[in-house]
Design a protein around this motif. Structure first.
Motif, mmCIF file in Angstrom:
data_model
loop_
_atom_site.group_PDB
_atom_site.id
_atom_site.type_symbol
_atom_site.label_atom_id
_atom_site.label_comp_id
_atom_site.label_asym_id
_atom_site.label_seq_id
_atom_site.Cartn_x
_atom_site.Cartn_y
_atom_site.Cartn_z
ATOM 1 N N VAL A 86 0.820 -1.205 0.000
ATOM 2 C CA VAL A 86 0.000 0.000 0.000
ATOM 3 C C VAL A 86 0.861 1.265 0.000
ATOM 4 C CG1 VAL A 86 -1.727 1.343 1.256
ATOM 5 C CG2 VAL A 86 -1.906 -1.152 1.153
ATOM 6 N N GLY A 87 0.672 2.106 -1.007
ATOM 7 C CA GLY A 87 1.346 3.390 -1.086
ATOM 8 C C GLY A 87 2.724 3.369 -1.717
ATOM 9 N N LEU A 88 3.314 2.188 -1.952
ATOM 10 C CA LEU A 88 4.695 2.111 -2.411
ATOM 11 C C LEU A 88 4.775 1.886 -3.915
ATOM 12 C CD1 LEU A 88 7.614 2.164 -1.312
ATOM 13 C CD2 LEU A 88 7.510 -0.326 -1.195
ATOM 14 N N SER A 89 5.657 2.608 -4.589
ATOM 15 C CA SER A 89 5.863 2.436 -6.023
ATOM 16 C C SER A 89 7.271 2.884 -6.405
ATOM 17 C CB SER A 89 4.823 3.212 -6.835
ATOM 18 O OG SER A 89 4.891 4.598 -6.541
ATOM 19 N N TYR A 125 6.273 7.094 -2.164
ATOM 20 C CA TYR A 125 5.234 6.679 -1.209
ATOM 21 C C TYR A 125 4.068 7.643 -1.346
ATOM 22 C CZ TYR A 125 2.736 5.158 2.903
ATOM 23 O OH TYR A 125 1.762 4.666 3.733
ATOM 24 N N GLY A 126 2.899 7.106 -1.678
ATOM 25 C CA GLY A 126 1.752 7.957 -1.950
ATOM 26 C C GLY A 126 0.587 7.724 -1.020
ATOM 27 N N VAL A 127 -0.252 8.747 -0.948
ATOM 28 C CA VAL A 127 -1.485 8.702 -0.154
ATOM 29 C C VAL A 127 -2.620 9.187 -1.036
ATOM 30 C CG1 VAL A 127 -2.711 9.580 1.858
ATOM 31 C CG2 VAL A 127 -0.250 9.159 1.993
ATOM 32 N N GLY A 128 -3.657 8.372 -1.200
ATOM 33 C CA GLY A 128 -4.789 8.760 -2.030
ATOM 34 C C GLY A 128 -5.758 9.641 -1.265
ATOM 35 N N ALA A 174 5.478 11.461 -2.079
ATOM 36 C CA ALA A 174 6.836 11.968 -1.903
ATOM 37 C C ALA A 174 7.785 10.960 -2.546
ATOM 38 C CB ALA A 174 7.163 12.139 -0.427
ATOM 39 N N PHE A 175 8.928 11.433 -3.051
ATOM 40 C CA PHE A 175 9.842 10.514 -3.715
ATOM 41 C C PHE A 175 11.290 10.938 -3.515
ATOM 42 C CE2 PHE A 175 8.815 13.778 -6.809
ATOM 43 C CZ PHE A 175 10.012 14.056 -7.442
ATOM 44 N N ALA A 176 12.173 9.960 -3.640
ATOM 45 C CA ALA A 176 13.611 10.217 -3.536
ATOM 46 C C ALA A 176 14.356 9.073 -4.206
ATOM 47 C CB ALA A 176 14.033 10.332 -2.068
ATOM 48 N N ALA A 188 21.191 13.137 -6.805
ATOM 49 C CA ALA A 188 20.091 12.593 -6.011
ATOM 50 C C ALA A 188 18.883 13.505 -6.135
ATOM 51 C CB ALA A 188 20.501 12.452 -4.553
ATOM 52 N N ASN A 189 17.705 12.903 -6.144
ATOM 53 C CA ASN A 189 16.448 13.648 -6.214
ATOM 54 C C ASN A 189 15.673 13.518 -4.910
ATOM 55 O OD1 ASN A 189 16.561 14.487 -8.984
ATOM 56 N ND2 ASN A 189 16.113 12.377 -9.572
ATOM 57 N N VAL A 190 14.975 14.581 -4.534
ATOM 58 C CA VAL A 190 14.007 14.530 -3.455
ATOM 59 C C VAL A 190 12.886 15.484 -3.820
ATOM 60 C CG1 VAL A 190 15.275 16.284 -2.118
ATOM 61 C CG2 VAL A 190 13.624 14.780 -0.962
ATOM 62 N N GLY A 191 11.633 15.036 -3.713
ATOM 63 C CA GLY A 191 10.556 15.908 -4.165
ATOM 64 C C GLY A 191 9.176 15.417 -3.783
ATOM 65 N N LEU A 192 8.180 16.163 -4.261
ATOM 66 C CA LEU A 192 6.766 15.886 -4.010
ATOM 67 C C LEU A 192 6.025 15.892 -5.340
ATOM 68 C CD1 LEU A 192 6.197 18.307 -0.979
ATOM 69 C CD2 LEU A 192 6.459 15.814 -0.862
ATOM 70 N N GLY A 193 4.896 15.163 -5.379
ATOM 71 C CA GLY A 193 4.126 15.136 -6.606
ATOM 72 C C GLY A 193 2.676 14.781 -6.376
ATOM 73 N N ALA A 194 1.903 14.847 -7.446
ATOM 74 C CA ALA A 194 0.490 14.488 -7.409
ATOM 75 C C ALA A 194 0.123 13.800 -8.714
ATOM 76 C CB ALA A 194 -0.377 15.727 -7.212
ATOM 77 N N THR A 195 -0.710 12.760 -8.612
ATOM 78 C CA THR A 195 -1.237 12.075 -9.787
ATOM 79 C C THR A 195 -2.727 12.341 -9.862
ATOM 80 O OG1 THR A 195 0.426 10.324 -9.581
ATOM 81 C CG2 THR A 195 -1.488 9.866 -10.969
ATOM 82 N N VAL A 196 -3.187 12.784 -11.018
ATOM 83 C CA VAL A 196 -4.592 13.143 -11.220
ATOM 84 C C VAL A 196 -5.228 12.171 -12.212
ATOM 85 C CG1 VAL A 196 -6.195 14.972 -11.899
ATOM 86 C CG2 VAL A 196 -4.018 15.557 -10.807
#
Length: 204
Positions: A65-68, A102-105, A114-116, A147-155
């Motif tokens: 759950v939440g992991l990709s 790791y995402g939260v719907g 959030a991703f890294a 290295a990357n660290v960031g935030l995102g949204a899927t619509v």
């Protein structure tokens, strides 16, 4: 490069055997480059410019759950301009980011995450550029790791919007000058092309 391809193939194999959902897409965005130098006297020598990146991407939604995971192969351009003469320090490269997410719907419409992860770069353009004839030269590294660290949204499960900071873990290139006394080149300072990145991706 061979090791990166093996890693990507391994990711696909793991995703397939673990019954992960795999989606392919196209990603593009804006680089807001921050060029920094190791020598304090060179810190104010450049002004930063915008660049861009574009290329195919793939996302693996794991049965946790939440992991990709996501990965991409991006043509990436970054540049900074020398304040004195207007010459541009430009890099063109293939960038391969591999991120854990790791995402939260929030609903069936929007998912926040959030991703890294690491990013591997391979120079595609000219490796060196003469800035002042027979006096100063900018030389790019053949490869780099960041290295990357960031935030995102899927619509609607298709459109993805992200913002992240890409941090160079080594030198992007070196500024060298010719010593007039013995005509030998010597390193003046090393530079790092960190970048804020804003992107959009569409998964089919």
């Amino acid at each position: 490069m061979k090791k990166i391809m093996i890693l990507l193939v391994a990711m696909v194999a793991v995703a397939t055997t673990s019954q992960a959902q795999v989606k392919f897409g196209l990603k593009g965005g804006l680089n807001l480059t921050t060029m920094t130098f190791s020598e304090s006297g060179a810190k104010d020598a450049v002004k930063n410019n915008a660049g861009f990146f574009v290329g195919p991407t793939v996302k693996f939604t794991l049965p946790v759950v939440g992991l990709s995971l996501d990965a991409a192969a991006l043509y990436d351009q970054r540049q900074a301009e020398l304040k004195g003469n207007g010459e541009k320090l430009k890099s063109q490269s293939l960038q391969v980011p591999i991120n854990v997410r790791y995402g939260v719907g929030l609903s069936s419409v929007v998912n926040l995450f959030a991703f890294a992860g690491p990013q591997f770069g391979f120079n595609l353009g000219n490796k060196s550029k003469e800035l002042i004839k027979d006096a100063t030269e900018w030389t790019l590294k053949s490869s780099n790791v960041s290295a990357n660290v960031g935030l995102g949204a899927t619509v609607l499960n298709h459109l993805q919007l992200t913002v992240n900071y890409n941090i160079q873990l080594g030198k992007t290139g070196e500024l060298t000058v010719k010593d007039g006394a013995n005509a030998a080149w010597k390193t003046l300072t090393g530079g790092k092309a960190n970048a804020w990145q804003v992107s959009a991706a569409y998964f089919f």
